[in-house]
Design a protein around this motif. Structure first.
Motif, PDB file in Angstrom:
ATOM      1  N   TYR A   3       0.794  -1.232   0.000  1.00  0.00           N
ATOM      2  CA  TYR A   3       0.000   0.000   0.000  1.00  0.00           C
ATOM      3  C   TYR A   3       0.831   1.288   0.000  1.00  0.00           C
ATOM      4  O   TYR A   3       0.553   2.204  -0.793  1.00  0.00           O
ATOM      5  N   PRO A   4       1.877   1.402   0.860  1.00  0.00           N
ATOM      6  CA  PRO A   4       2.643   2.664   0.848  1.00  0.00           C
ATOM      7  C   PRO A   4       3.255   2.981  -0.508  1.00  0.00           C
ATOM      8  O   PRO A   4       3.307   4.150  -0.912  1.00  0.00           O
ATOM      9  N   ILE A   9       0.776   4.478  -3.038  1.00  0.00           N
ATOM     10  CA  ILE A   9       0.451   5.889  -2.841  1.00  0.00           C
ATOM     11  C   ILE A   9       1.361   6.765  -3.702  1.00  0.00           C
ATOM     12  O   ILE A   9       0.982   7.852  -4.138  1.00  0.00           O
ATOM     13  N   GLN A  62      10.191  -0.915  -3.059  1.00  0.00           N
ATOM     14  CA  GLN A  62      10.085   0.165  -2.087  1.00  0.00           C
ATOM     15  C   GLN A  62      11.341   0.255  -1.218  1.00  0.00           C
ATOM     16  O   GLN A  62      11.834   1.345  -0.928  1.00  0.00           O
ATOM     17  N   GLY A  92      -4.297   3.261  -2.975  1.00  0.00           N
ATOM     18  CA  GLY A  92      -3.187   4.200  -3.023  1.00  0.00           C
ATOM     19  C   GLY A  92      -3.532   5.445  -3.824  1.00  0.00           C
ATOM     20  O   GLY A  92      -3.206   6.569  -3.415  1.00  0.00           O
ATOM     21  N   THR A 105      -5.948   7.584  -1.833  1.00  0.00           N
ATOM     22  CA  THR A 105      -5.225   8.232  -0.732  1.00  0.00           C
ATOM     23  C   THR A 105      -4.367   9.375  -1.251  1.00  0.00           C
ATOM     24  O   THR A 105      -4.334  10.464  -0.667  1.00  0.00           O
ATOM     25  N   ARG A 106      -3.660   9.124  -2.358  1.00  0.00           N
ATOM     26  CA  ARG A 106      -2.797  10.161  -2.940  1.00  0.00           C
ATOM     27  C   ARG A 106      -3.624  11.389  -3.352  1.00  0.00           C
ATOM     28  O   ARG A 106      -3.222  12.527  -3.094  1.00  0.00           O
ATOM     29  N   THR A 137       3.449   8.857   3.884  1.00  0.00           N
ATOM     30  CA  THR A 137       4.136   7.595   3.597  1.00  0.00           C
ATOM     31  C   THR A 137       5.257   7.334   4.603  1.00  0.00           C
ATOM     32  O   THR A 137       5.507   6.183   4.973  1.00  0.00           O
ATOM     33  N   ILE A 183       3.643   5.872   7.778  1.00  0.00           N
ATOM     34  CA  ILE A 183       3.141   4.488   7.758  1.00  0.00           C
ATOM     35  C   ILE A 183       4.220   3.477   7.370  1.00  0.00           C
ATOM     36  O   ILE A 183       3.966   2.271   7.381  1.00  0.00           O
ATOM     37  N   LYS A 184       5.417   3.936   7.025  1.00  0.00           N
ATOM     38  CA  LYS A 184       6.478   3.029   6.608  1.00  0.00           C
ATOM     39  C   LYS A 184       6.816   1.978   7.659  1.00  0.00           C
ATOM     40  O   LYS A 184       7.017   0.802   7.330  1.00  0.00           O
ATOM     41  N   SER A 224       4.740  -1.048   7.429  1.00  0.00           N
ATOM     42  CA  SER A 224       5.082  -1.897   6.292  1.00  0.00           C
ATOM     43  C   SER A 224       6.174  -2.892   6.673  1.00  0.00           C
ATOM     44  O   SER A 224       6.101  -4.079   6.337  1.00  0.00           O
TER      45      SER A 224
END
Length: 339
Positions: free
Chosen positions: A54-55, A58, A135, A194, A197-198, A214, A217-218, A221
């Motif tokens: 998810y992150p 975004i 990521q 994502g 949210t963005r 981001t 919330i990292k 993750s």
């Protein structure tokens, strides 16, 4: 990187140990969690992977996707390795080790099944965890999305013929429900979430709001990754402890294949002067595997307790530690690539 991220390999090692211990102490609990499946996709693990993916989603900017076509080198590398090289090198390594190198250490009647399991792994490029590895290497989210999507489209038509050719089996039943459900869970749903949210964050505070959110919330993750490791090793803890030598033997060609494929893709990208944000994900995509698909086909062709099913499961267990080591290497060598 935070102190927690810097020591991520240690936390993963501790989670592997925790998974093995908990899997042995509470087999009923892990058995119940493992049973929460739809079309061979474990729903608990799916939720955790969704949290990891998810992150990155975004950061996807639909308006920038058209620019991917102007940089085709990364896509060419990924597709060539996944479909012209990887399945065949995995088959060659499997035959080499289980028909020759390990011939005196395994039951010769099970050798073809182990070979089949490794072939299934080699012919199924990853869909979900690629976003996590991308990521962690600060990969280009737009390019990674295109690479994974194109691979999935090719997999629809190429997976069965390649597996049929390498296994010498003509009747390969592709579990479409597994393939479709995985794409929906790991790409469609997190991408929609994502993008929504963005859009909300940009409307509220622009790109700065996206970056702040981001970053916040990292940690969740990374925690999702660690819990996934505990579950994967907990699910197979009794099997690993009961057959440690066999598990180690199956892991050898998988590990050699993983590092070899990564070296090929990463080296190719370096020679072509591909930017690191594209080079790292394109090499990692070729290295990682779509284990849900491989496990489902192995069980369908050879049975739940077959050597083929066991080999695909070992691929799952080997993947996370190996991929994290490659992520660390890619991050350390970032300066050798164009920005």
């Amino acid at each position: 990187m935070s102190l927690f991220e810097r020591w991520l390999t240690l936390w993963v090692a501790l989670c592997i140990l925790a998974g093995l211990v908990l899997g042995s102490l509470a087999p009923g609990l892990f058995g119940a969690l493992a049973a929460l499946e739809v079309a061979s996709v474990n729903l608990v693990v799916a939720v955790l992977i969704w949290a990891m993916v998810y992150p990155m989603m975004i950061a996807v900017d639909l308006g920038s996707l058209k620019a991917v076509g102007q940089r085709p080198k990364g896509l060419v590398i990924t597709l060539a390795i996944n479909w012209l090289i990887k399945p065949f090198t995995m088959a060659a390594l499997a035959v080499l080790f289980f028909n020759h190198v390990f011939a005196g250490l395994i039951d010769p009647e099970r050798a073809p099944e182990y070979i089949a399991g490794l072939i299934l792994l080699g012919a199924a490029p990853c869909t979900a965890m690629v976003f996590v590895w991308s990521q962690l290497t600060k990969g280009d989210p737009n390019y990674t999305l295109v690479q994974v999507s194109v691979n999935d489209l090719i997999m629809v038509v190429a997976f069965a013929p390649i597996v049929a050719f390498l296994l010498g089996v003509t009747d390969i039943s592709v579990p479409w429900e597994t393939l479709i459900l995985s794409v929906v869970l790991y790409i469609v749903i997190p991408l929609i979430a994502g993008l929504l949210t963005r859009r909300a964050l940009i409307a509220k505070g622009g790109e700065a709001a996206v970056t702040t959110f981001t970053a916040r919330i990292k940690p969740a993750s990374v925690v999702g990754l660690l819990i996934t490791v505990v579950l994967l090793f907990g699910f197979q803890g009794p099997v690993i402890l009961a057959q440690p030598l066999l598990i180690a033997l199956i892991a050898v060609p998988i590990i050699i294949q993983s590092y070899g494929i990564f070296a090929l893709g990463y080296g190719w990208a370096w020679l072509w002067a591909v930017p690191h944000r594209v080079a790292a994900p394109c090499a990692l995509i070729g290295t990682s595997n779509f284990f849900e698909l491989a496990v489902a086909v192995a069980i369908g062709l050879f049975g739940l307790n077959s050597g083929a099913a066991l080999a695909t499961v070992v691929g799952v267990l080997v993947e996370v530690p190996v991929m994290l080591s490659l992520v660390a290497f890619a991050n350390r060598t970032r300066a050798r690539f164009p920005a």
